[in-house]
Each structure stands twice: as structure tokens, then as C-alpha cells.
Design an enzyme around this catalytic site. Structure first.
Site, PDB file in Angstrom:
ATOM      1  N   LYS A   1      42.218  47.120  45.982  1.00  0.00           N
ATOM      2  CA  LYS A   1      43.652  47.354  46.082  1.00  0.00           C
ATOM      3  C   LYS A   1      44.266  47.623  44.717  1.00  0.00           C
ATOM      4  O   LYS A   1      43.892  47.002  43.728  1.00  0.00           O
ATOM      5  CB  LYS A   1      44.337  46.138  46.714  1.00  0.00           C
ATOM      6  CG  LYS A   1      44.181  46.052  48.223  1.00  0.00           C
ATOM      7  CD  LYS A   1      45.040  44.931  48.775  1.00  0.00           C
ATOM      8  CE  LYS A   1      44.999  44.903  50.300  1.00  0.00           C
ATOM      9  NZ  LYS A   1      45.852  43.806  50.844  1.00  0.00           N
TER      10      LYS A   1
ATOM     11  N   HIS B   1      37.994  40.435  58.552  1.00  0.00           N
ATOM     12  CA  HIS B   1      38.571  39.899  57.314  1.00  0.00           C
ATOM     13  C   HIS B   1      38.343  38.398  57.196  1.00  0.00           C
ATOM     14  O   HIS B   1      38.326  37.858  56.082  1.00  0.00           O
ATOM     15  CB  HIS B   1      40.065  40.218  57.244  1.00  0.00           C
ATOM     16  CG  HIS B   1      40.601  40.255  55.852  1.00  0.00           C
ATOM     17  ND1 HIS B   1      40.201  41.209  54.917  1.00  0.00           N
ATOM     18  CD2 HIS B   1      41.489  39.448  55.195  1.00  0.00           C
ATOM     19  CE1 HIS B   1      40.831  40.991  53.772  1.00  0.00           C
ATOM     20  NE2 HIS B   1      41.614  39.923  53.915  1.00  0.00           N
TER      21      HIS B   1
ATOM     22  N   TYR C   1      43.178  29.433  48.882  1.00  0.00           N
ATOM     23  CA  TYR C   1      41.911  28.966  49.441  1.00  0.00           C
ATOM     24  C   TYR C   1      41.668  27.487  49.134  1.00  0.00           C
ATOM     25  O   TYR C   1      40.970  26.803  49.883  1.00  0.00           O
ATOM     26  CB  TYR C   1      40.754  29.827  48.930  1.00  0.00           C
ATOM     27  CG  TYR C   1      40.796  31.219  49.499  1.00  0.00           C
ATOM     28  CD1 TYR C   1      40.434  31.465  50.820  1.00  0.00           C
ATOM     29  CD2 TYR C   1      41.226  32.297  48.733  1.00  0.00           C
ATOM     30  CE1 TYR C   1      40.495  32.733  51.362  1.00  0.00           C
ATOM     31  CE2 TYR C   1      41.295  33.574  49.270  1.00  0.00           C
ATOM     32  CZ  TYR C   1      40.925  33.788  50.580  1.00  0.00           C
ATOM     33  OH  TYR C   1      41.003  35.044  51.108  1.00  0.00           O
TER      34      TYR C   1
ATOM     35  N   ARG D   1      36.287  43.740  51.289  1.00  0.00           N
ATOM     36  CA  ARG D   1      37.157  44.150  52.382  1.00  0.00           C
ATOM     37  C   ARG D   1      36.401  45.183  53.217  1.00  0.00           C
ATOM     38  O   ARG D   1      35.484  45.850  52.711  1.00  0.00           O
ATOM     39  CB  ARG D   1      38.447  44.771  51.850  1.00  0.00           C
ATOM     40  CG  ARG D   1      39.280  43.833  50.975  1.00  0.00           C
ATOM     41  CD  ARG D   1      40.485  44.565  50.398  1.00  0.00           C
ATOM     42  NE  ARG D   1      41.343  43.684  49.600  1.00  0.00           N
ATOM     43  CZ  ARG D   1      41.214  43.496  48.287  1.00  0.00           C
ATOM     44  NH1 ARG D   1      40.263  44.140  47.614  1.00  0.00           N
ATOM     45  NH2 ARG D   1      42.025  42.678  47.650  1.00  0.00           N
TER      46      ARG D   1
ATOM     47  N   ARG E   1      35.523  37.671  54.926  1.00  0.00           N
ATOM     48  CA  ARG E   1      35.890  37.665  53.494  1.00  0.00           C
ATOM     49  C   ARG E   1      36.563  36.331  53.138  1.00  0.00           C
ATOM     50  O   ARG E   1      36.290  35.764  52.089  1.00  0.00           O
ATOM     51  CB  ARG E   1      36.814  38.848  53.203  1.00  0.00           C
ATOM     52  CG  ARG E   1      37.406  38.874  51.792  1.00  0.00           C
ATOM     53  CD  ARG E   1      38.165  40.184  51.595  1.00  0.00           C
ATOM     54  NE  ARG E   1      39.222  40.097  50.609  1.00  0.00           N
ATOM     55  CZ  ARG E   1      39.068  40.358  49.310  1.00  0.00           C
ATOM     56  NH1 ARG E   1      37.875  40.694  48.842  1.00  0.00           N
ATOM     57  NH2 ARG E   1      40.099  40.280  48.486  1.00  0.00           N
TER      58      ARG E   1
ATOM     59  N   HIS F   1      41.621  39.786  43.241  1.00  0.00           N
ATOM     60  CA  HIS F   1      43.038  39.441  43.326  1.00  0.00           C
ATOM     61  C   HIS F   1      43.716  39.673  41.982  1.00  0.00           C
ATOM     62  O   HIS F   1      43.185  39.293  40.936  1.00  0.00           O
ATOM     63  CB  HIS F   1      43.214  37.961  43.716  1.00  0.00           C
ATOM     64  CG  HIS F   1      42.870  37.678  45.138  1.00  0.00           C
ATOM     65  ND1 HIS F   1      42.578  36.420  45.615  1.00  0.00           N
ATOM     66  CD2 HIS F   1      42.777  38.506  46.226  1.00  0.00           C
ATOM     67  CE1 HIS F   1      42.328  36.472  46.901  1.00  0.00           C
ATOM     68  NE2 HIS F   1      42.429  37.735  47.292  1.00  0.00           N
TER      69      HIS F   1
END
Length: 311
Positions: free
Chosen positions: A183, A251, A286, A160, A254, A277
Site C-alpha cells: 500500500k 485477510h 495486534y 495481502r 495475514r 505498515h
């Protein structure tokens, strides 16, 4: 329950907790602050007075539905409402643990469903063009080398923007794998390709500012920390110069990292780890992107599909 604690003070304590203790990004903390501030403002107007910690425990299902309805009238869509409700739930988890404040009705509030939106990665050709173009856009050579290095980390390592800009002099020279905290405070190991290391080396070689272990690796024009808005402006300029769509953002690089890995035979579980994730379902989107791309190619190139389109 903590008696007499004003809700505004409780929110301030929660924000300090996620920023300092949980190490949430500044962007996330700001979003939580905005959502919780709007929620408290609604409660004040809804009750006709300043709310108390006791009020927080006694909110009814009707109160919660009125809040969501008020946000909808203001134009908030499903994703915005989901985010706001998530912020409130996180806040209650904090005050439940720290102050014994809970609200049973909140558990029965359902977040509105939002349509599933597919990531929109840039193509391999566009990613290469962006990396090539970044180095030629500035009169200062080191600015171009810096932008190239940042974009290389987004596309080549799947970082990110905030993660790339959080690197410090302590991380240089880049190892074969970087330990990245993303995150939710989740830490992951990210392999670093040789071309990415070379791009960062090229930047450090020409950067006019000293590289200190406790200072940001990527510098702004005056030697301070490079900010995310500067990276966004870099990519915005490229959209015009290279004829890229509005979906070409930092982004999107990414997204391209994940999509191109999957198209090359990458395993979803491995890609989940590389992206950081928390849930595989987040990564599975994806696979839908790749399927959509294949269907588009099929429709555009298969002889029978072309014949049907032409009548």
C-alpha cells in the site's frame, strides 16, 4: 490556479496519478473514484449547478458539514466517512501541487471517530486446516496446489491477497526474501519460509501453463491471472467444510501471521516492517488482540474464574 479545468477532469488526473505514478491497487483506486464521484455529485446538487475549479477553492465549512451530513443520512458510518474524507484530502493535495487549487476550510474539517475494531485472525489450528483442505477441494490437482500456495503466502509470509497475486514468473523460484511493493507504494523485504517455497514449487510443477517472467505467477482456470475473488470463494467454501466462522477470510490469514508471531515473542517493530505498515500504531492493535486472547483464556480456565461463573 489552473483556470477552466473541470473538477471531473481534475479527478480523472488524480486517479491516473495514484494508479500509474503511485501504483495504488486497483481496489484502492476504485474506492477513491467512488468516493470522489459521490462528493462531486453532492456538490452539484448542493450548488444547483455544475461546480467549477473556483468552487473547489471557495467551499466553506458549512459546505463541508452539509456534505458529511448528507452522507450520514445515506447511512454512511464513521469508517466510511473517514475514508471519503481521506480521499478528498488526497485529491486536494494533488490539485494543490499540480494546479494551485486549495481550500482552507478543509483543514478544519474533523473526521468522525470510529470505534477501534480489533483484527480477527484465525487460530493456528484453523490456519493449518485451511492449508490442508485447500489442496483437496478441486478435481484438478493443480488448482488445489495453486490455492495452497496462495494461502501459504498469506499465512506464512503475511502478504495481502493483492500482493500474492501480483507475483510474476520473474519472482520464481522464490528467494529467501521477497521484495514486495504494498500500500502507498511502500516496499519491504519479506522472508519466505521453506514450507512456503515448497508449496509454490509444488504448484509450479503441476501448473499446465508456461511460466513467463512478465506474466502472473498464479494462473486462473484458463491461464489468465488468478483474481482475488477466486481466493475469496476458496475460503468461503472452507468455512462450510471446516466449520469456521464468517470472520475466516483470506485477510484473516495475514492477521494470523502477525498475531501468532507476536504470541511467539516477535517484536512489534519487526512485525511492522514485515507487514508493511506505515505507522507502528497500526501494528500495535495486534498486541490488543493477544491481550484479549489471554484474558479470554484466563477467564475460561482459571479455577476462581470458573467458580465465580458457576455461582
Amino acid at each position: 490556479m489552473t483556470q477552466g479545468a473541470a473538477p471531473t477532469a481534475l479527478v480523472a488526473g488524480f486517479l491516473a496519478h495514484i494508479e500509474g505514478g503511485r501504483r495504488y491497487s486497483a481496489h484502492t483506486v476504485k474506492a477513491y473514484e467512488r468516493d470522489l464521484g459521490q462528493w462531486l455529485a453532492f456538490l452539484t446538487a448542493h450548488k444547483g449547478r455544475a461546480v467549477t475549479s473556483k468552487d473547489l477553492s471557495e467551499l466553506s465549512g458549512t459546505d463541508w458539514r452539509a456534505w458529511l451530513a448528507d452522507r450520514r443520512r445515506e447511512g454512511a458510518g464513521p469508517r466510511t466517512l473517514q475514508r471519503a474524507l481521506s480521499a478528498v484530502r488526497s485529491f486536494y493535495a494533488f490539485v494543490r501541487a499540480r494546479h494551485g487549487i486549495d481550500n482552507a476550510a478543509l483543514a478544519l474539517v474533523e473526521a468522525p471517530r470510529a470505534p477501534r475494531r480489533l483484527p480477527r485472525p484465525v487460530s493456528e489450528a484453523a490456519a493449518k486446516a485451511m492449508l490442508d483442505d485447500a489442496g483437496t477441494a478441486h478435481s484438478e490437482a493443480w488448482h488445489g496446489a495453486r490455492d495452497t500456495a496462495v494461502l501459504a503466502l498469506l499465512y506464512g509470509a503475511g502478504l495481502r491477497v493483492s500482493e500474492a497475486l501480483s507475483l510474476t514468473g520473474r519472482d520464481y523460484p522464490l528467494a529467501d526474501a521477497l521484495r514486495i511493493t504494498g500500500k502507498g507504494g511502500r516496499t519491504r523485504l519479506v522472508p519466505v519460509l521453506q514450507p512456503v517455497r515448497e508449496a509454490v514449487d509444488a504448484y509450479v510443477t503441476v501448473c499446465p501453463f508456461p511460466l513467463a517472467a512478465d506474466q502472473p505467477l498464479f494462473k486462473g482456470a484458463r491461464g489468465g491471472a488468478l483474481n482475488a475473488r477466486a481466493v475469496q470463494r476458496c475460503v468461503e467454501r472452507m468455512r462450510g467444510a471446516l466449520g469456521l466462522p464468517s470472520t475466516a477470510t483470506p485477510h484473516a490469514l495475514r492477521h494470523a501471521f502477525a498475531t501468532h508471531l507476536l504470541a511467539g515473542g516477535g517484536d512489534l517493530r519487526a512485525i511492522q516492517e514485515l507487514l508493511g505498515h506505515a505507522s507502528l500504531s497500526t501494528t500495535q492493535i495486534y498486541a490488543e488482540v493477544d491481550t484479549a486472547r489471554l484474558l479470554s483464556v484466563h477467564a475460561a480456565t482459571h479455577p476462581r474464574a470458573r467458580r465465580a461463573a458457576g455461582g
